[in-house]
Motif scaffolding. Structure first.
Motif, PDB file in Angstrom:
ATOM      1  N   GLN A  99      -5.066   2.623   4.544  1.00  0.00           N
ATOM      2  CA  GLN A  99      -4.117   3.284   3.633  1.00  0.00           C
ATOM      3  C   GLN A  99      -4.714   3.467   2.239  1.00  0.00           C
ATOM      4  O   GLN A  99      -4.525   4.506   1.612  1.00  0.00           O
ATOM      5  N   SER A 120       0.827  -1.215   0.000  1.00  0.00           N
ATOM      6  CA  SER A 120       0.000   0.000   0.000  1.00  0.00           C
ATOM      7  C   SER A 120       0.859   1.261   0.000  1.00  0.00           C
ATOM      8  O   SER A 120       0.483   2.275  -0.593  1.00  0.00           O
ATOM      9  N   LYS A 121       2.012   1.182   0.670  1.00  0.00           N
ATOM     10  CA  LYS A 121       2.913   2.350   0.688  1.00  0.00           C
ATOM     11  C   LYS A 121       3.460   2.598  -0.716  1.00  0.00           C
ATOM     12  O   LYS A 121       3.533   3.732  -1.180  1.00  0.00           O
ATOM     13  N   SER A 159       1.004   4.181  -2.994  1.00  0.00           N
ATOM     14  CA  SER A 159       0.614   5.573  -2.740  1.00  0.00           C
ATOM     15  C   SER A 159       1.577   6.556  -3.422  1.00  0.00           C
ATOM     16  O   SER A 159       1.373   7.764  -3.366  1.00  0.00           O
ATOM     17  N   ARG A 194      -5.206   7.539   0.979  1.00  0.00           N
ATOM     18  CA  ARG A 194      -4.071   8.115   0.241  1.00  0.00           C
ATOM     19  C   ARG A 194      -4.562   9.270  -0.645  1.00  0.00           C
ATOM     20  O   ARG A 194      -5.727   9.313  -1.055  1.00  0.00           O
TER      21      ARG A 194
END
Ligand code: DC
Length: 232
Positions: free
Chosen positions: A190, A107-108, A111, A194
């Motif tokens: 997340q 997910s990071k 983003s 975002r």
């Protein structure tokens, strides 16, 4: 009305809602191409891990952005399994990208706007001929806002965690239900919060809560919706 009209089916929704299972089945039944865009983000996350862009919990975004041109993501149909498997720089990574380590970080990576721009461009190209079922988080909103059929899948967090847990245990992974539940809920948070292309239901998407639907019931419902869209 044309019997041969080809459409784009955009399937979005929370993680582990069974999007890819139903998308694969639908594509096979319609003779369409299936594209799992989550796998594309997972491949970039795997590349980031392997190339030291992610260390402990530190994510060097600039380094990854600088390496993006060297990342080639692709899918090759495997008749034995009945779907197109993920290839990162020409190597099959279908199994590696499903690990909890990648799930915990993807997910990071998803983003990062530069990552999204690169993958969305590839996704749009894949849809030029239509005849496509694509699943992800922003397919009906960003990638194909003009898709003829948009579905938005939901299910309770516990139901989704149980499904992912069963999948990983069947593969022999050493995981706990609590770790999976935590991963599911933190990815929901997340993905929906975002800045770039957050997970949101398109206004014209049909919502399907499958907490209490069997796989067959869900498939029948979605297949009928697809036939109606093809014939309209
Ligand atoms: O569907 P999945 O769990 O394999 O997706 C992996 C991650 O990629 C998920 O946390 C959100 C992200 N993703 C995204 O941001 N946009 C997409 N179109 C597909 C996935």
């Amino acid at each position: 009305m044309s019997q041969n009209k080809k459409i784009i089916v955009a399937i979005d929704g929370f993680s582990s809602t069974g999007k890819s299972t139903v998308a694969k089945e639908l594509a096979n039944k319609l003779g369409y191409v299936y594209v799992d865009t989550g796998a594309m983000y997972r491949m970039v996350a795997l590349y980031a891990f392997r190339n030291n862009c992610i260390d402990d919990n530190t994510f060097d975004v600039e380094k990854l952005v600088g390496l993006l041109d060297q990342i080639n993501v692709n899918f090759i149909f495997n008749e034995k399994v009945g779907f197109a498997e993920a290839y990162l720089n020409d190597v099959n990574v279908e199994s590696e990208i499903r690990s909890l380590q990648i799930s915990g970080f993807v997910s990071k990576v998803a983003s990062v706007s530069e990552v999204r721009a690169k993958l969305v461009e590839i996704q749009k190209r894949l849809g030029q001929q239509k005849g496509l079922v694509m699943d992800g988080r922003d397919i009906g909103t960003v990638v194909f806002p003009e898709a003829e059929l948009k579905l938005f899948m939901t299910a309770s967090a516990r139901t989704r965690a149980q499904r992912r847990y069963d999948e990983l245990i069947a593969k022999g992974d050493d995981v706990t239900f609590e770790a999976i539940l935590e991963n599911v809920t933190s990815r929901d948070a997340q993905d929906t919060s975002r800045k770039d292309s957050p997970l949101v239901k398109a206004e014209d998407a049909i919502e399907i809560d499958n907490s209490n639907l069997t796989r067959e019931e869900q498939f029948d419902k979605i297949y009928q919706l697809a036939l109606t869209a093809i014939q309209s």
